[in-house]
Design a protein around this motif. Structure first.
Motif, PDB file in Angstrom:
ATOM      1  N   GLY A 212       4.567   8.202 -11.670  1.00 21.25           N
ATOM      2  CA  GLY A 212       4.186   6.833 -11.392  1.00 21.25           C
ATOM      3  C   GLY A 212       5.163   5.822 -11.951  1.00 21.25           C
ATOM      4  O   GLY A 212       6.181   6.168 -12.552  1.00 21.25           O
ATOM      5  N   GLN A 213       4.824   4.559 -11.743  1.00 19.80           N
ATOM      6  CA  GLN A 213       5.659   3.455 -12.221  1.00 19.80           C
ATOM      7  C   GLN A 213       4.742   2.253 -12.407  1.00 19.80           C
ATOM      8  O   GLN A 213       3.566   2.284 -12.036  1.00 19.80           O
ATOM      9  N   GLU A 214       5.286   1.168 -12.979  1.00 17.42           N
ATOM     10  CA  GLU A 214       4.458  -0.028 -13.152  1.00 17.42           C
ATOM     11  C   GLU A 214       5.288  -1.260 -12.835  1.00 17.42           C
ATOM     12  O   GLU A 214       6.299  -1.535 -13.452  1.00 17.42           O
ATOM     13  N   ASN A 215       4.845  -1.933 -11.775  1.00 16.97           N
ATOM     14  CA  ASN A 215       5.470  -3.177 -11.342  1.00 16.97           C
ATOM     15  C   ASN A 215       4.426  -4.025 -10.630  1.00 16.97           C
ATOM     16  O   ASN A 215       3.355  -3.538 -10.261  1.00 16.97           O
ATOM     17  N   ALA A 216       4.768  -5.290 -10.410  1.00 15.32           N
ATOM     18  CA  ALA A 216       3.850  -6.211  -9.742  1.00 15.32           C
ATOM     19  C   ALA A 216       3.705  -5.860  -8.260  1.00 15.32           C
ATOM     20  O   ALA A 216       4.594  -5.230  -7.668  1.00 15.32           O
ATOM     21  N   PRO A 217       2.594  -6.246  -7.621  1.00 16.26           N
ATOM     22  CA  PRO A 217       2.340  -5.883  -6.228  1.00 16.26           C
ATOM     23  C   PRO A 217       3.467  -6.229  -5.259  1.00 16.26           C
ATOM     24  O   PRO A 217       3.839  -5.405  -4.417  1.00 16.26           O
ATOM     25  N   ALA A 218       4.022  -7.439  -5.366  1.00 17.21           N
ATOM     26  CA  ALA A 218       5.054  -7.856  -4.421  1.00 17.21           C
ATOM     27  C   ALA A 218       6.284  -6.968  -4.508  1.00 17.21           C
ATOM     28  O   ALA A 218       6.896  -6.629  -3.488  1.00 17.21           O
ATOM     29  N   LEU A 219       6.660  -6.578  -5.722  1.00 19.64           N
ATOM     30  CA  LEU A 219       7.839  -5.732  -5.885  1.00 19.64           C
ATOM     31  C   LEU A 219       7.549  -4.303  -5.421  1.00 19.64           C
ATOM     32  O   LEU A 219       8.412  -3.637  -4.837  1.00 19.64           O
ATOM     33  N   VAL A 220       6.332  -3.828  -5.650  1.00 18.85           N
ATOM     34  CA  VAL A 220       5.940  -2.497  -5.171  1.00 18.85           C
ATOM     35  C   VAL A 220       6.058  -2.439  -3.656  1.00 18.85           C
ATOM     36  O   VAL A 220       6.615  -1.492  -3.081  1.00 18.85           O
ATOM     37  N   TYR A 221       5.564  -3.472  -3.002  1.00 16.18           N
ATOM     38  CA  TYR A 221       5.594  -3.523  -1.526  1.00 16.18           C
ATOM     39  C   TYR A 221       7.021  -3.672  -1.006  1.00 16.18           C
ATOM     40  O   TYR A 221       7.438  -2.959  -0.083  1.00 16.18           O
ATOM     41  N   ALA A 222       7.777  -4.598  -1.591  1.00 14.13           N
ATOM     42  CA  ALA A 222       9.152  -4.839  -1.138  1.00 14.13           C
ATOM     43  C   ALA A 222      10.041  -3.618  -1.354  1.00 14.13           C
ATOM     44  O   ALA A 222      10.980  -3.380  -0.593  1.00 14.13           O
ATOM     45  N   SER A 223       9.723  -2.828  -2.383  1.00 11.42           N
ATOM     46  CA  SER A 223      10.523  -1.633  -2.705  1.00 11.42           C
ATOM     47  C   SER A 223      10.007  -0.376  -2.002  1.00 11.42           C
ATOM     48  O   SER A 223      10.559   0.704  -2.197  1.00 11.42           O
ATOM     49  N   ARG A 224       8.914  -0.528  -1.228  1.00  7.43           N
ATOM     50  CA  ARG A 224       8.334   0.562  -0.444  1.00  7.43           C
ATOM     51  C   ARG A 224       7.778   1.688  -1.307  1.00  7.43           C
ATOM     52  O   ARG A 224       7.657   2.823  -0.865  1.00  7.43           O
ATOM     53  N   PHE A 225       7.401   1.362  -2.545  1.00 10.29           N
ATOM     54  CA  PHE A 225       6.808   2.386  -3.405  1.00 10.29           C
ATOM     55  C   PHE A 225       5.467   2.864  -2.844  1.00 10.29           C
ATOM     56  O   PHE A 225       5.031   3.977  -3.123  1.00 10.29           O
ATOM     57  N   ASN A 226       4.810   2.014  -2.056  1.00  2.00           N
ATOM     58  CA  ASN A 226       3.548   2.393  -1.427  1.00  2.00           C
ATOM     59  C   ASN A 226       3.704   3.592  -0.491  1.00  2.00           C
ATOM     60  O   ASN A 226       2.736   4.293  -0.197  1.00  2.00           O
ATOM     61  N   GLU A 227       4.925   3.845  -0.045  1.00  3.24           N
ATOM     62  CA  GLU A 227       5.182   4.985   0.839  1.00  3.24           C
ATOM     63  C   GLU A 227       5.191   6.306   0.073  1.00  3.24           C
ATOM     64  O   GLU A 227       5.038   7.379   0.675  1.00  3.24           O
ATOM     65  N   VAL A 228       5.377   6.234  -1.247  1.00  2.00           N
ATOM     66  CA  VAL A 228       5.477   7.459  -2.048  1.00  2.00           C
ATOM     67  C   VAL A 228       4.498   7.464  -3.224  1.00  2.00           C
ATOM     68  O   VAL A 228       4.617   8.257  -4.147  1.00  2.00           O
ATOM     69  N   GLN A 229       3.506   6.549  -3.179  1.00  2.00           N
ATOM     70  CA  GLN A 229       2.479   6.467  -4.217  1.00  2.00           C
ATOM     71  C   GLN A 229       1.100   6.340  -3.577  1.00  2.00           C
ATOM     72  O   GLN A 229       0.928   5.604  -2.582  1.00  2.00           O
ATOM     73  N   LYS A 230       0.118   6.995  -4.161  1.00  2.00           N
ATOM     74  CA  LYS A 230      -1.233   6.988  -3.596  1.00  2.00           C
ATOM     75  C   LYS A 230      -2.148   5.958  -4.256  1.00  2.00           C
ATOM     76  O   LYS A 230      -2.910   5.263  -3.578  1.00  2.00           O
ATOM     77  N   TYR A 231      -2.074   5.853  -5.595  1.00  2.00           N
ATOM     78  CA  TYR A 231      -3.011   5.009  -6.331  1.00  2.00           C
ATOM     79  C   TYR A 231      -2.306   3.797  -6.936  1.00  2.00           C
ATOM     80  O   TYR A 231      -1.189   3.900  -7.431  1.00  2.00           O
ATOM     81  N   TYR A 232      -3.002   2.661  -6.900  1.00  5.58           N
ATOM     82  CA  TYR A 232      -2.465   1.441  -7.519  1.00  5.58           C
ATOM     83  C   TYR A 232      -3.590   0.768  -8.281  1.00  5.58           C
ATOM     84  O   TYR A 232      -4.635   0.423  -7.710  1.00  5.58           O
ATOM     85  N   SER A 233      -3.402   0.604  -9.583  1.00  2.00           N
ATOM     86  CA  SER A 233      -4.453   0.101 -10.470  1.00  2.00           C
ATOM     87  C   SER A 233      -4.048  -1.257 -11.035  1.00  2.00           C
ATOM     88  O   SER A 233      -2.976  -1.393 -11.649  1.00  2.00           O
ATOM     89  N   LEU A 234      -4.900  -2.259 -10.848  1.00  2.42           N
ATOM     90  CA  LEU A 234      -4.569  -3.643 -11.201  1.00  2.42           C
ATOM     91  C   LEU A 234      -4.818  -3.894 -12.687  1.00  2.42           C
ATOM     92  O   LEU A 234      -5.713  -4.642 -13.083  1.00  2.42           O
ATOM     93  N   THR A 235      -4.001  -3.277 -13.515  1.00  3.81           N
ATOM     94  CA  THR A 235      -4.122  -3.392 -14.971  1.00  3.81           C
ATOM     95  C   THR A 235      -3.629  -4.736 -15.506  1.00  3.81           C
ATOM     96  O   THR A 235      -4.076  -5.187 -16.559  1.00  3.81           O
ATOM     97  N   ASN A 236      -2.659  -5.344 -14.817  1.00  3.94           N
ATOM     98  CA  ASN A 236      -2.111  -6.645 -15.240  1.00  3.94           C
ATOM     99  C   ASN A 236      -1.763  -6.651 -16.729  1.00  3.94           C
ATOM    100  O   ASN A 236      -2.031  -7.616 -17.454  1.00  3.94           O
ATOM    101  N   HIS A 237      -1.152  -5.553 -17.185  1.00  6.14           N
ATOM    102  CA  HIS A 237      -0.947  -5.376 -18.619  1.00  6.14           C
ATOM    103  C   HIS A 237       0.177  -6.230 -19.205  1.00  6.14           C
ATOM    104  O   HIS A 237       0.201  -6.490 -20.404  1.00  6.14           O
ATOM    105  N   VAL A 238       1.108  -6.654 -18.365  1.00 10.63           N
ATOM    106  CA  VAL A 238       2.205  -7.506 -18.840  1.00 10.63           C
ATOM    107  C   VAL A 238       2.500  -8.581 -17.805  1.00 10.63           C
ATOM    108  O   VAL A 238       2.658  -8.277 -16.614  1.00 10.63           O
ATOM    109  N   GLN A 239       2.582  -9.835 -18.261  1.00 11.05           N
ATOM    110  CA  GLN A 239       3.125 -10.900 -17.422  1.00 11.05           C
ATOM    111  C   GLN A 239       4.645 -10.801 -17.560  1.00 11.05           C
ATOM    112  O   GLN A 239       5.193 -11.024 -18.634  1.00 11.05           O
TER     113      GLN A 239
END
Length: 332
Positions: A212-239
């Motif tokens: 896994g990895q941890e990045n903000a939603p927009a960067l995950v989408y723009a980087s196409r990580f959604n194509e190779v990741q199943k779960y996304y958890s909105l932890t918002n652990h770091v601004q």
């Protein structure tokens, strides 16, 4: 008489052409080139801000400044780009503040989990005394900061299970930035942190080198990580914040008018426009991730407290390391 005049006129013509050529050469020499390097795609708020900055600076400088943008890590990762600016190899880089720990560990303060109440609390601190003190550290290594932008609230994706509480991270190999703070954070949370350059993350996820990895939603989408990741958890652990860095010597060698244009363009586009766009992009992108098939979950208030409790020892450790005076600046 006419024979004497003709050579004289030819001499004047040649002299005029020569002067014109050298003046043109001098004008060409005066044009300054600003190479901007960043690691994200053209679909991001960062890149759109760079394009707006380019258009503004080239127009307002009367063409005396040529801005060239290199996205997608073409010139290296965040750390390499920042070093290139310090050395003067390129003029501008837009890295995550996390990599600035290479110059002083105190930059890790910005990446402590849940350190800011929200994104705007971070903006207030970075636009104030905290940002000024951090900028002075960069100036000591030949880097001028044109302002802080936003990289979204970091959330966790992986291919093992949804993350609802710290216990869910046990044994998960999580890619983190090459920063002591991020490595520590995921150790405290029970994961297996794996430092890795951003440019290697997609392949690492695709090949299973990391879970896994941890990045903000927009960067995950723009980087196409959604194509190779199943779960996304909105932890918002770091601004997460980014810096707009320019080589100090290069900036000092610009004319006063050129400096004003660069500063104005940075404030208008690299900072103000980028911040607003990034916030909006992240709000809109969560729904897009769901549409592409990711399983997205929020964290309950009770489980969020579990994350905060697990990370309290980390806050105490870094408060002792950096000093109370730095922590006080976070609240100003």
């Amino acid at each position: 008489m006419k024979r004497a005049v003709i050579p004289f006129l030819m001499f004047i013509l040649i002299l005029t052409m020569s002067l014109g050529y050298h003046q043109g050469e001098a004008r060409a020499e005066k044009k300054k080139v600003i190479k901007i390097g960043h690691i994200v795609s053209e679909a991001t708020a960062v890149h759109r801000a760079c394009v707006a900055f380019e258009n503004y600076v080239e127009a307002e400088s009367g063409g005396s400044i040529d801005v060239q943008i290199f996205p997608n890590g073409q010139l290296g990762g965040d750390l390499q780009l920042t070093e290139a600016v310090a050395l003067g190899t390129i003029q501008v880089a837009i890295p995550s503040t996390a990599v600035l720990t290479a110059y002083d560990p105190v930059f890790g303060l910005l990446d402590l989990p849940f350190i800011f109440a929200d994104v705007y609390a971070g903006f207030n601190a970075l636009d104030g005394e905290l940002g000024s003190k951090l900028d002075n550290i960069l100036m000591s290594v030949g880097i001028k900061n044109l302002g802080y932008s936003y990289n979204g609230a970091r959330c966790m994706s992986n291919n093992v299970r949804p993350i609802t509480e710290p216990a869910d991270l046990k044994g998960i190999k999580m890619r983190v930035m090459e920063s002591p703070v991020f490595i520590d954070m995921f150790k405290y949370l029970g994961a297996n942190p794996t430092p890795m350059s951003f440019g290697e993350v997609f392949t690492g996820l695709q090949q299973g080198t990391i879970d896994g990895q941890e990045n903000a939603p927009a960067l995950v989408y723009a980087s196409r990580f959604n194509e190779v990741q199943k779960y996304y958890s909105l932890t918002n652990h770091v601004q997460s914040y980014i810096a707009n860095l320019i080589n100090a010597d290069f900036f000092d060698n610009l004319s006063n008018d050129q400096q004003k244009v660069v500063l104005s363009g940075a404030e208008k586009y690299l900072v103000t426009q980028q911040r607003a766009d990034e916030i909006n992009d992240n709000i809109e992108t969560v729904a897009k991730l769901v549409e592409t098939g990711m399983e997205v979950n929020e964290i309950t208030p009770g489980n969020m407290n579990k994350f905060m409790d697990a990370l309290k020892p980390m806050h105490e450790k870094y408060q002792g390391k950096f000093g109370q005076e730095w922590f006080d600046l976070l609240k100003m």
